[in-house]
Design a protein around this motif. Structure first.
Motif, PDB file in Angstrom:
ATOM      1  N   LEU A  96       0.834  -1.211   0.000  1.00  0.00           N
ATOM      2  CA  LEU A  96       0.000   0.000   0.000  1.00  0.00           C
ATOM      3  C   LEU A  96       0.865   1.255   0.000  1.00  0.00           C
ATOM      4  CD1 LEU A  96      -2.618  -1.111   2.669  1.00  0.00           C
ATOM      5  CD2 LEU A  96      -2.869  -1.142   0.180  1.00  0.00           C
ATOM      6  N   GLU A  97       1.953   1.201   0.737  1.00  0.00           N
ATOM      7  CA  GLU A  97       2.808   2.397   0.870  1.00  0.00           C
ATOM      8  C   GLU A  97       3.478   2.767  -0.451  1.00  0.00           C
ATOM      9  OE1 GLU A  97       3.898   2.028   5.599  1.00  0.00           O
ATOM     10  OE2 GLU A  97       5.034   0.867   4.133  1.00  0.00           O
ATOM     11  N   ARG A  98       3.649   1.774  -1.330  1.00  0.00           N
ATOM     12  CA  ARG A  98       4.314   2.099  -2.591  1.00  0.00           C
ATOM     13  C   ARG A  98       3.325   2.582  -3.664  1.00  0.00           C
ATOM     14  NH1 ARG A  98       4.965  -4.151  -4.071  1.00  0.00           N
ATOM     15  NH2 ARG A  98       3.111  -4.267  -5.329  1.00  0.00           N
ATOM     16  N   ASN A  99       2.039   2.629  -3.329  1.00  0.00           N
ATOM     17  CA  ASN A  99       1.018   3.103  -4.267  1.00  0.00           C
ATOM     18  C   ASN A  99       1.349   4.536  -4.692  1.00  0.00           C
ATOM     19  OD1 ASN A  99      -1.286   4.149  -5.440  1.00  0.00           O
ATOM     20  ND2 ASN A  99      -2.554   3.961  -3.585  1.00  0.00           N
ATOM     21  N   PRO A 100       1.609   4.758  -6.002  1.00  0.00           N
ATOM     22  CA  PRO A 100       2.082   6.082  -6.417  1.00  0.00           C
ATOM     23  C   PRO A 100       1.086   7.207  -6.157  1.00  0.00           C
ATOM     24  CG  PRO A 100       1.657   4.667  -8.336  1.00  0.00           C
ATOM     25  CD  PRO A 100       1.506   3.820  -7.121  1.00  0.00           C
ATOM     26  N   THR A 101      -0.222   6.902  -6.214  1.00  0.00           N
ATOM     27  CA  THR A 101      -1.182   8.004  -6.012  1.00  0.00           C
ATOM     28  C   THR A 101      -1.365   8.357  -4.530  1.00  0.00           C
ATOM     29  OG1 THR A 101      -2.975   6.427  -6.161  1.00  0.00           O
ATOM     30  CG2 THR A 101      -2.560   7.740  -8.119  1.00  0.00           C
ATOM     31  N   LYS A 142      -4.432   5.014 -17.884  1.00  0.00           N
ATOM     32  CA  LYS A 142      -3.021   4.659 -17.672  1.00  0.00           C
ATOM     33  C   LYS A 142      -2.604   4.819 -16.209  1.00  0.00           C
ATOM     34  CE  LYS A 142      -0.189   5.858 -21.485  1.00  0.00           C
ATOM     35  NZ  LYS A 142       0.178   7.126 -21.984  1.00  0.00           N
ATOM     36  N   ASP A 143      -3.084   5.909 -15.563  1.00  0.00           N
ATOM     37  CA  ASP A 143      -2.649   6.175 -14.192  1.00  0.00           C
ATOM     38  C   ASP A 143      -3.243   5.198 -13.178  1.00  0.00           C
ATOM     39  OD1 ASP A 143      -5.090   7.264 -14.800  1.00  0.00           O
ATOM     40  OD2 ASP A 143      -4.892   8.943 -13.395  1.00  0.00           O
ATOM     41  N   GLN A 144      -4.258   4.424 -13.597  1.00  0.00           N
ATOM     42  CA  GLN A 144      -4.850   3.477 -12.636  1.00  0.00           C
ATOM     43  C   GLN A 144      -4.316   2.060 -12.799  1.00  0.00           C
ATOM     44  OE1 GLN A 144      -8.690   4.212 -14.101  1.00  0.00           O
ATOM     45  NE2 GLN A 144      -9.211   5.734 -12.544  1.00  0.00           N
ATOM     46  N   VAL A 145      -3.408   1.880 -13.769  1.00  0.00           N
ATOM     47  CA  VAL A 145      -2.887   0.531 -14.014  1.00  0.00           C
ATOM     48  C   VAL A 145      -2.229  -0.060 -12.740  1.00  0.00           C
ATOM     49  CG1 VAL A 145      -1.169  -0.792 -15.322  1.00  0.00           C
ATOM     50  CG2 VAL A 145      -2.695   0.779 -16.510  1.00  0.00           C
ATOM     51  N   PRO A 169      -8.424 -10.189 -12.514  1.00  0.00           N
ATOM     52  CA  PRO A 169      -9.050  -9.280 -13.487  1.00  0.00           C
ATOM     53  C   PRO A 169      -8.012  -8.672 -14.425  1.00  0.00           C
ATOM     54  CG  PRO A 169      -8.918  -8.239 -11.335  1.00  0.00           C
ATOM     55  CD  PRO A 169      -8.399  -9.627 -11.155  1.00  0.00           C
ATOM     56  N   GLU A 170      -8.420  -8.561 -15.687  1.00  0.00           N
ATOM     57  CA  GLU A 170      -7.513  -7.941 -16.666  1.00  0.00           C
ATOM     58  C   GLU A 170      -7.955  -6.518 -16.949  1.00  0.00           C
ATOM     59  OE1 GLU A 170      -7.552 -10.459 -20.054  1.00  0.00           O
ATOM     60  OE2 GLU A 170      -6.762 -12.161 -18.888  1.00  0.00           O
ATOM     61  N   GLN A 171      -7.011  -5.755 -17.454  1.00  0.00           N
ATOM     62  CA  GLN A 171      -7.342  -4.358 -17.735  1.00  0.00           C
ATOM     63  C   GLN A 171      -7.912  -4.176 -19.140  1.00  0.00           C
ATOM     64  OE1 GLN A 171      -3.375  -2.796 -17.293  1.00  0.00           O
ATOM     65  NE2 GLN A 171      -3.066  -2.743 -19.486  1.00  0.00           N
ATOM     66  N   ILE A 172      -8.836  -3.238 -19.263  1.00  0.00           N
ATOM     67  CA  ILE A 172      -9.183  -2.724 -20.594  1.00  0.00           C
ATOM     68  C   ILE A 172      -8.654  -1.299 -20.547  1.00  0.00           C
ATOM     69  CG2 ILE A 172     -11.010  -2.109 -22.213  1.00  0.00           C
ATOM     70  CD1 ILE A 172     -12.846  -4.055 -20.783  1.00  0.00           C
ATOM     71  N   LEU A 173      -7.526  -1.101 -21.219  1.00  0.00           N
ATOM     72  CA  LEU A 173      -6.904   0.220 -21.157  1.00  0.00           C
ATOM     73  C   LEU A 173      -7.716   1.195 -21.994  1.00  0.00           C
ATOM     74  CD1 LEU A 173      -4.459   1.401 -19.738  1.00  0.00           C
ATOM     75  CD2 LEU A 173      -3.169   1.086 -21.833  1.00  0.00           C
ATOM     76  N   THR A 174      -8.278   2.194 -21.342  1.00  0.00           N
ATOM     77  CA  THR A 174      -9.121   3.130 -22.088  1.00  0.00           C
ATOM     78  C   THR A 174      -8.378   4.440 -22.292  1.00  0.00           C
ATOM     79  OG1 THR A 174     -10.169   3.722 -20.020  1.00  0.00           O
ATOM     80  CG2 THR A 174     -11.371   2.220 -21.420  1.00  0.00           C
ATOM     81  N   GLU A 175      -8.546   4.948 -23.497  1.00  0.00           N
ATOM     82  CA  GLU A 175      -7.944   6.237 -23.839  1.00  0.00           C
ATOM     83  C   GLU A 175      -8.778   7.312 -23.165  1.00  0.00           C
ATOM     84  OE1 GLU A 175      -5.147   8.348 -25.012  1.00  0.00           O
ATOM     85  OE2 GLU A 175      -5.053   6.332 -25.878  1.00  0.00           O
ATOM     86  N   MET A 176      -8.227   7.950 -22.138  1.00  0.00           N
ATOM     87  CA  MET A 176      -8.991   8.987 -21.439  1.00  0.00           C
ATOM     88  C   MET A 176      -8.808  10.304 -22.178  1.00  0.00           C
ATOM     89  SD  MET A 176     -10.216   7.713 -18.536  1.00  0.00           S
ATOM     90  CE  MET A 176     -10.007   6.317 -17.477  1.00  0.00           C
ATOM     91  N   SER A 177      -9.803  10.707 -22.956  1.00  0.00           N
ATOM     92  CA  SER A 177      -9.604  11.992 -23.630  1.00  0.00           C
ATOM     93  C   SER A 177      -9.672  13.097 -22.575  1.00  0.00           C
ATOM     94  CB  SER A 177     -10.628  12.192 -24.731  1.00  0.00           C
ATOM     95  OG  SER A 177     -11.913  11.947 -24.250  1.00  0.00           O
TER      96      SER A 177
END
Ligand code: SF4
Length: 319
Positions: A96-101, A142-145, A169-177
């Protein structure tokens, strides 16, 4: 989505449009994450309850279809809290401590004490939210990966300790406009630069009139540069291809003034939002229907959650 205020164009283009597409191919679960909102709004809880109906109305108005997707409020499904507690027993603190956000948000959200256990542990709650429904895929920017990667690690640890219960669970990488605010910074409630989905046309016109254009273009006779103009980025979202090309050309040779250009853009913006505004008005005057949608969603979510928790308690041998 955390219910912490009104939704704006950034939410519409960054998230809701993706959700609307996803519900065509997947059995989707969308929920108002009121417990997540508590991690930062624990001193101002009123905003959470106030924001939920409005936020859900915005979802529905943007095209989320309760016949296709399951909509509910997180805190109505108490199993999320139980799974969060059980997972927190097996998650090492350094994960948890290494979580970048974690550190970023602490710095960004000044004036709030976020050195709480709840805030540090919110990725565990997120993991519980996802795996409760044995989600195969999660739409992430991307930032939630890294968050989803943490969920996958938690799943691996759980399955290793107690047996295969959860899929990874796998990611569906969405382009966040990214939509910029009227001051060219990221659109955000906290910068007071947002155009809200609930804004009336007159308010939208007034906000657009304040929009910063190409800062180098001082006079009408100066050529402009659409590439650095925020109004142009809005044309790309709301105007036709032909008109975008016209602005691109005419701006560069001072063939069009910013007042006219903004005027065309804002009318296109208002008319693109018009179906959303109509649906919004419908749901605002049919609050009972919104409650019904949330109750039906909660019923379906609760059934799945109860079944998952039976398996979890059995696996952990806490029954
Ligand atoms: S004419 Fe339009 S695109 Fe060009 S600087 Fe003005 S507002 Fe921006």
């Amino acid at each position: 989505m955390r219910p912490t205020g009104k939704l704006h164009l950034g939410h519409l283009h960054g998230t809701l449009k993706n959700w609307v597409e996803l519900q065509e191919g997947y059995d989707c679960f969308f929920f108002a994450a009121d417990w997540h909102a508590l991690t930062s709004e624990y001193e101002n809880t009123g905003v959470i309850r106030e924001s939920i109906p409005d936020m859900v109305i915005d979802w529905l108005s943007a095209g989320i279809d309760p016949e296709k997707s399951t909509l509910f409020i997180q805190s109505k499904i108490l199993e999320h809290a139980e799974l969060h507690l059980l997972l927190s027993m097996i998650v090492p603190l350094p994960w948890l401590e290494r979580n970048p956000t974690y550190k970023e948000q602490q710095e960004e959200m000044t004036g709030r004490d976020l050195t709480t256990y709840g805030f540090l542990g919110y990725p565990i709650l997120q993991a519980a939210d996802i795996i409760m429904y044995k989600a195969q895929k999660v739409p992430v920017g991307k930032d939630q990966v890294p968050h989803l990667e943490l969920t996958r690690e938690i799943v691996r640890r759980f399955n290793y300790l107690y047996g295969e219960v959860f899929p990874e669970p796998e990611q569906i990488l969405t382009e966040m406009s990214k939509v910029l605010g009227i001051d060219r910074r990221k659109m955000s409630k906290s910068y007071d630069n947002a155009i809200y989905l609930s804004d009336e046309p007159a308010v939208i016109r007034q906000k657009v009139s304040q929009m910063i254009t190409d800062p180098q273009r001082k006079r009408r006779s100066d050529p402009g540069n659409p590439d650095i103009c925020n109004v142009f980025s809005f044309h790309k979202l709301y105007s036709t291809g032909d008109y975008i090309a016209t602005v691109d050309r005419e701006c560069r040779r001072a063939g069009i003034g910013c007042v006219e250009c903004k005027g065309r853009m804002v009318e296109n913006l208002i008319s693109c939002l018009s179906p959303l505004r109509e649906k919004r008005a419908y749901y605002l005057s049919h609050a009972a229907r919104v409650n019904e949608i949330l109750n039906e969603g909660a019923k379906k979510a609760r059934m799945i959650a109860a079944q998952t928790m039976d398996e979890v308690r059995e696996a952990i041998k806490i029954k």
